[in-house]
Design an enzyme around this catalytic site. Structure first.
Site, PDB file in Angstrom:
ATOM      1  N   LYS A  22      98.320 -19.532 -74.669  1.00  0.00           N
ATOM      2  CA  LYS A  22      99.290 -19.827 -73.696  1.00  0.00           C
ATOM      3  C   LYS A  22      98.871 -21.345 -73.001  1.00  0.00           C
ATOM      4  O   LYS A  22      99.864 -22.338 -73.049  1.00  0.00           O
ATOM      5  CB  LYS A  22      99.804 -18.898 -72.917  1.00  0.00           C
ATOM      6  CG  LYS A  22     100.757 -19.488 -71.691  1.00  0.00           C
ATOM      7  CD  LYS A  22     100.929 -18.369 -70.645  1.00  0.00           C
ATOM      8  CE  LYS A  22      99.913 -18.543 -69.678  1.00  0.00           C
ATOM      9  NZ  LYS A  22     100.372 -19.588 -68.701  1.00  0.00           N
ATOM     10  N   ASN A  23      97.782 -21.083 -72.233  1.00  0.00           N
ATOM     11  CA  ASN A  23      97.309 -22.348 -71.604  1.00  0.00           C
ATOM     12  C   ASN A  23      97.231 -23.727 -72.364  1.00  0.00           C
ATOM     13  O   ASN A  23      97.559 -24.793 -71.681  1.00  0.00           O
ATOM     14  CB  ASN A  23      96.333 -22.146 -70.728  1.00  0.00           C
ATOM     15  CG  ASN A  23      96.583 -21.166 -69.794  1.00  0.00           C
ATOM     16  OD1 ASN A  23      97.455 -20.776 -69.382  1.00  0.00           O
ATOM     17  ND2 ASN A  23      95.460 -20.420 -69.197  1.00  0.00           N
ATOM     18  N   CYS A 118     103.062 -18.051 -61.242  1.00  0.00           N
ATOM     19  CA  CYS A 118     102.728 -16.779 -60.594  1.00  0.00           C
ATOM     20  C   CYS A 118     102.303 -17.481 -59.076  1.00  0.00           C
ATOM     21  O   CYS A 118     101.671 -18.619 -58.818  1.00  0.00           O
ATOM     22  CB  CYS A 118     101.384 -16.191 -60.991  1.00  0.00           C
ATOM     23  SG  CYS A 118     101.583 -15.528 -62.870  1.00  0.00           S
ATOM     24  N   ARG A 123      97.791 -23.461 -54.394  1.00  0.00           N
ATOM     25  CA  ARG A 123      97.531 -24.255 -55.288  1.00  0.00           C
ATOM     26  C   ARG A 123      98.016 -25.590 -55.425  1.00  0.00           C
ATOM     27  O   ARG A 123      99.121 -25.876 -56.244  1.00  0.00           O
ATOM     28  CB  ARG A 123      98.270 -23.340 -56.805  1.00  0.00           C
ATOM     29  CG  ARG A 123      97.819 -21.956 -56.881  1.00  0.00           C
ATOM     30  CD  ARG A 123      98.525 -21.157 -57.853  1.00  0.00           C
ATOM     31  NE  ARG A 123      98.341 -21.537 -59.171  1.00  0.00           N
ATOM     32  CZ  ARG A 123      98.799 -20.938 -60.245  1.00  0.00           C
ATOM     33  NH1 ARG A 123      99.875 -20.075 -60.230  1.00  0.00           N
ATOM     34  NH2 ARG A 123      98.088 -21.139 -61.470  1.00  0.00           N
ATOM     35  N   ASP A 307      91.510 -15.547 -64.730  1.00  0.00           N
ATOM     36  CA  ASP A 307      92.552 -14.752 -65.483  1.00  0.00           C
ATOM     37  C   ASP A 307      92.125 -13.424 -66.123  1.00  0.00           C
ATOM     38  O   ASP A 307      92.878 -12.603 -66.587  1.00  0.00           O
ATOM     39  CB  ASP A 307      92.904 -15.532 -66.768  1.00  0.00           C
ATOM     40  CG  ASP A 307      93.875 -16.658 -66.083  1.00  0.00           C
ATOM     41  OD1 ASP A 307      94.371 -16.672 -65.161  1.00  0.00           O
ATOM     42  OD2 ASP A 307      94.253 -17.579 -67.007  1.00  0.00           O
ATOM     43  N   ARG A 399     105.677 -13.589 -69.669  1.00  0.00           N
ATOM     44  CA  ARG A 399     105.472 -15.015 -69.713  1.00  0.00           C
ATOM     45  C   ARG A 399     104.289 -15.385 -70.491  1.00  0.00           C
ATOM     46  O   ARG A 399     104.017 -16.711 -71.004  1.00  0.00           O
ATOM     47  CB  ARG A 399     105.151 -15.588 -68.111  1.00  0.00           C
ATOM     48  CG  ARG A 399     106.464 -15.749 -67.353  1.00  0.00           C
ATOM     49  CD  ARG A 399     105.987 -16.250 -65.906  1.00  0.00           C
ATOM     50  NE  ARG A 399     105.202 -17.422 -65.889  1.00  0.00           N
ATOM     51  CZ  ARG A 399     104.028 -17.538 -65.564  1.00  0.00           C
ATOM     52  NH1 ARG A 399     103.476 -16.627 -64.770  1.00  0.00           N
ATOM     53  NH2 ARG A 399     103.206 -18.461 -65.713  1.00  0.00           N
TER      54      ARG A 399
END
Length: 431
Positions: A22-23, A118, A123, A307, A399
């Site tokens: 995903k990233n 999230c 951040r 993660d 997601r």
């Protein structure tokens, strides 16, 4: 609304194929906006974050055609805008901020609404801004959007990141590939998806060297062309299935992985009592003994990934002994702990330290997924628990995990998606 309903207590067996990262995918999709040709992106995961990135590209003027369930043809040769102004769309996905870098790199100006994703604590994007300003851009905010402008064009620079931020590294790379001259990013993030983005950009004609090392060197080019590109497998999804076997017992083969990318957490799961065997493009995973305590600290790659922190804590909540976890990346990543306590876990979290005292078993409960990886951890806890667990807030989970329920069911888990009425609907019925 939809929830997951899990009947726990089943061992896992069989094979599961990991989807693409995903990233990496969200960064590469933003990177297509730099190109002036046709890109065919293969191995895209079918998850909501990807849907959002594709919709942003469409609204910018990209022509997108689905080739199959996991491949898209993207033509950004005629983008008609450098602005991502749909606030609701941007709030669905933190990776929307990568369009600041890619549109700035192409048009020397960009305007992107502040992203969502999230809620993991502070951040800030100060390191992103530092990099853009070093390249010659002026940064301001307007109506909740970040506005980046470089009327004289972007020029290469030496940029030292105060911390190896993945987001800042990617955003600066996207802006710098079409800047004039050389850019040096010192202390960059080294994660596999940073390297994958660099490989994609190079396939499009960029000159990016050193991704995955202490210094990334970028020689700017005038234009980028299209390419065919396949995204790397998702190391965190693979780690989630490893954690599930650790918690539930059994043995599985996790296919479509790059084993080296798993080293950053595999040794800790081995310490807990899990056997992980490298099969080349797969790993065989088996819990070989009762779970043991383990201490770890989350760190930038190649350290233990943040993660994987929540899935690992779910496992340690039923391990023998007391474990100490130090979360150094995000300030609010232990918000899910209260949900595990509802299931009988004994966890004390204070700031960025959690002490996990293992219990003999967890019990099913009604719980809420507050973010993506916390949600995965709650699924793992539910799979291992005695009784029925109901998890709401699953939009967070979906997601980042493609066909999560189906893949777990194929491994023997008793999990299903179940629709239930919203509170408003119930009130309407009662009225």
């Amino acid at each position: 609304m939809t929830k997951y309903v899990i009947q726990g207590g089943r061992r896992l067996h069989g094979q599961v194929a990991v989807s693409s990262a995903k990233n990496a995918a969200v960064a590469i999709l933003a990177g297509t906006a730099l190109t002036e040709g046709l890109c065919v992106i293969d191995n895209l995961p079918r998850i909501s974050d990807i849907t959002v990135q594709l919709e942003i590209l469409r609204r910018l003027g990209a022509r997108i055609r689905m080739l199959n369930a996991n491949a898209m043809e993207i033509d950004c040769s005629r983008l008609r805008s450098s602005k991502v102004l749909d606030d609701e769309l941007a709030r669905q996905n933190r990776a929307s901020y990568y369009f600041i870098g890619s549109l700035l790199g192409r048009y020397k100006t960009s305007q992107v609404c502040m992203p969502g994703g999230c809620n993991l604590g502070v951040r800030a994007i100060d390191q992103h801004i530092k990099g853009f300003e070093a390249l010659g851009a002026n940064i301001s905010t307007k109506n909740g959007c970040v506005v980046a402008e470089a009327p004289a064009g972007l020029r290469g620079a030496h940029i030292y990141l105060d911390m190896p931020s993945v987001g800042a590294t990617i955003n600066i790379m996207l802006a710098a590939v079409r800047a004039q001259g050389m850019t040096y990013i010192e202390n960059p993030a080294k994660e596999p998806h940073v390297v994958d983005l660099a490989n994609f950009l190079n396939t499009c004609g960029a000159d990016v060297r050193g991704a995955g090392t202490d210094v990334i060197k970028i020689r700017g080019v005038r234009t980028l062309h299209g390419c065919n590109y396949s995204i790397i497998p998702d190391q965190i999804e693979a780690g989630t299935y490893i954690a599930a076997v650790a918690a539930c017992g059994g043995e599985i083969t996790v296919n479509n992985v790059i084993p080296k990318h798993l080293d950053c957490f595999a040794t800790k799961f081995t310490e807990m009592g899990v056997e992980i065997t490298d099969l080349g493009d797969a790993v065989f995973v088996k819990r070989v003994k009762s779970l043991s305590r383990a201490n770890f600290k989350t760190l930038p790659y190649p350290g233990f990934p943040t993660d994987m922190q929540a899935p690992a804590v779910a496992v340690l909540s039923i391990a023998d002994g007391t474990s100490i976890i130090n979360e150094t990346i995000f300030s609010s990543r232990f918000r899910y702990v209260d949900e595990l306590r509802r299931m009988g876990a004994r966890i004390q979290a204070d700031g960025q330290i959690a002490i996990v005292e293992g219990v003999s078993c967890l019990t099913g409960a009604k719980i809420y997924a507050c973010d993506l990886r916390a949600g995965a951890a709650l699924v793992i806890a539910g799979l291992a628990a005695f009784g029925i667990t109901e998890i709401s807030g699953i939009a967070h989970i979906e997601r980042g995990y493609e066909s999560f329920v189906e893949k777990l069911r194929n491994l023997g888990a008793d999990i299903r998606r179940e629709e239930y009425p919203d509170i408003e609907d119930i009130e309407g019925i009662n009225a």
